[in-house]
Design a protein around this motif. Sequence first.
Motif, PDB file in Angstrom:
ATOM      1  N   SER A 239      16.184 -19.904   5.177  1.00  0.00           N
ATOM      2  CA  SER A 239      15.724 -20.382   3.872  1.00  0.00           C
ATOM      3  C   SER A 239      15.557 -19.230   2.897  1.00  0.00           C
ATOM      4  O   SER A 239      16.001 -19.302   1.742  1.00  0.00           O
ATOM      5  N   ALA A 240      14.949 -18.137   3.361  1.00  0.00           N
ATOM      6  CA  ALA A 240      14.697 -16.994   2.475  1.00  0.00           C
ATOM      7  C   ALA A 240      15.997 -16.322   2.056  1.00  0.00           C
ATOM      8  O   ALA A 240      16.201 -16.016   0.869  1.00  0.00           O
ATOM      9  N   VAL A 241      16.912 -16.101   3.018  1.00  0.00           N
ATOM     10  CA  VAL A 241      18.140 -15.382   2.692  1.00  0.00           C
ATOM     11  C   VAL A 241      19.068 -16.256   1.850  1.00  0.00           C
ATOM     12  O   VAL A 241      19.735 -15.767   0.923  1.00  0.00           O
ATOM     13  N   PHE A 242      19.106 -17.566   2.132  1.00  0.00           N
ATOM     14  CA  PHE A 242      19.958 -18.457   1.337  1.00  0.00           C
ATOM     15  C   PHE A 242      19.448 -18.555  -0.101  1.00  0.00           C
ATOM     16  O   PHE A 242      20.221 -18.458  -1.062  1.00  0.00           O
ATOM     17  N   THR A 243      18.139 -18.737  -0.247  1.00  0.00           N
ATOM     18  CA  THR A 243      17.555 -18.859  -1.587  1.00  0.00           C
ATOM     19  C   THR A 243      17.731 -17.581  -2.387  1.00  0.00           C
ATOM     20  O   THR A 243      18.096 -17.618  -3.569  1.00  0.00           O
ATOM     21  N   SER A 244      17.496 -16.439  -1.753  1.00  0.00           N
ATOM     22  CA  SER A 244      17.625 -15.167  -2.469  1.00  0.00           C
ATOM     23  C   SER A 244      19.086 -14.887  -2.820  1.00  0.00           C
ATOM     24  O   SER A 244      19.385 -14.384  -3.912  1.00  0.00           O
ATOM     25  N   ALA A 245      20.014 -15.214  -1.900  1.00  0.00           N
ATOM     26  CA  ALA A 245      21.436 -14.973  -2.164  1.00  0.00           C
ATOM     27  C   ALA A 245      21.939 -15.867  -3.300  1.00  0.00           C
ATOM     28  O   ALA A 245      22.658 -15.406  -4.193  1.00  0.00           O
ATOM     29  N   LEU A 246      21.553 -17.135  -3.273  1.00  0.00           N
ATOM     30  CA  LEU A 246      21.983 -18.050  -4.324  1.00  0.00           C
ATOM     31  C   LEU A 246      21.365 -17.665  -5.664  1.00  0.00           C
ATOM     32  O   LEU A 246      22.039 -17.710  -6.701  1.00  0.00           O
ATOM     33  N   THR A 247      20.092 -17.278  -5.639  1.00  0.00           N
ATOM     34  CA  THR A 247      19.433 -16.845  -6.874  1.00  0.00           C
ATOM     35  C   THR A 247      20.109 -15.607  -7.443  1.00  0.00           C
ATOM     36  O   THR A 247      20.339 -15.503  -8.659  1.00  0.00           O
ATOM     37  N   LEU A 248      20.440 -14.653  -6.564  1.00  0.00           N
ATOM     38  CA  LEU A 248      21.130 -13.443  -7.010  1.00  0.00           C
ATOM     39  C   LEU A 248      22.454 -13.801  -7.665  1.00  0.00           C
ATOM     40  O   LEU A 248      22.787 -13.269  -8.735  1.00  0.00           O
ATOM     41  N   ASN A 249      23.196 -14.699  -7.057  1.00  0.00           N
ATOM     42  CA  ASN A 249      24.494 -15.100  -7.593  1.00  0.00           C
ATOM     43  C   ASN A 249      24.362 -15.756  -8.968  1.00  0.00           C
ATOM     44  O   ASN A 249      25.036 -15.372  -9.920  1.00  0.00           O
ATOM     45  N   LEU A 250      23.468 -16.734  -9.081  1.00  0.00           N
ATOM     46  CA  LEU A 250      23.323 -17.478 -10.333  1.00  0.00           C
ATOM     47  C   LEU A 250      22.783 -16.584 -11.453  1.00  0.00           C
ATOM     48  O   LEU A 250      23.294 -16.611 -12.580  1.00  0.00           O
ATOM     49  N   VAL A 251      21.770 -15.790 -11.142  1.00  0.00           N
ATOM     50  CA  VAL A 251      21.186 -14.916 -12.171  1.00  0.00           C
ATOM     51  C   VAL A 251      22.181 -13.828 -12.570  1.00  0.00           C
ATOM     52  O   VAL A 251      22.276 -13.456 -13.752  1.00  0.00           O
ATOM     53  N   ALA A 252      22.943 -13.304 -11.601  1.00  0.00           N
ATOM     54  CA  ALA A 252      23.938 -12.268 -11.907  1.00  0.00           C
ATOM     55  C   ALA A 252      25.018 -12.819 -12.837  1.00  0.00           C
ATOM     56  O   ALA A 252      25.463 -12.126 -13.769  1.00  0.00           O
TER      57      ALA A 252
END
Length: 276
Positions: free
Chosen positions: A181-194
Amino acid sequence: MFGMGLSLTKQDFQQLWRAPLPIIVGLFGQLMLLPLLAYFLALVFELPSNLAIGIMILAACPGGTSSNIISQLARANLALSVSLTAISSLICVLTTPLIIQFAVSQFGQQEQQSFSLVSTTIGLIFITLIPVIIGITLRHYFAEKAISSEPFFRHLASAFLVLMILAIVIQEKATLASSFSAVFTSALTLNLVAILLGIGLGLIFRFSARDCVTLGIEVGVQNSAMAILIAITFLQRADYAVAPGVYGVTMYIGAFLLVFLAKKFRSPPIIVRQVP
């Protein structure tokens, strides 16, 4: 990287002199803002050290050929996309080891002694710079053969990424199960915000819509295969490859959402009808 070299010509690098500002802004987003964003998200999500270092390794890597394909699908500025990918892939030989060293010092105090800046830099020269230069050289002297061979290496690279992600999932299934959950959420957030960050940079500098979309793709789509390879080979830590592996899947969510929106809101072509 060899396949990327086969797709490059000297005109891709001359783009820097013809229209330097979009490339400089894109490089700033990729090489400076993206690692800062990854560092911030690692703190916000309170990621374990292995995931925090992994996501920093990913942010330290350049854009891959996937960003060029996505730019083509989005009908963005393909010349800008290819130029950014090419130049960032060369610069990363210097910047990536420094960012990784910073990540290890911040999140992995016990691993700091085992990290070698020199060996990582030399390793990156062998897996990035040399293959790209060989590919560019072959493209220059054997253009027809290089053009026909490039799609094969692009597909091979995609298959290689899929196999590496599967291997990471199998080997690090315990890590994934405990912190998915933590790695998926952080990875997706990084992608969208980037992606939004890249678009925002384009808007700030009043670039064209095509260039804004291109910057969004280039900042948001990273070479996760390189990040996985760095984690496994240079750092010899498969658990560092978990975050890049998850990002290698999630990055297409934001990217293809951008492709969809870019096509949806693009103005339709004006059809001029001849009066009989």
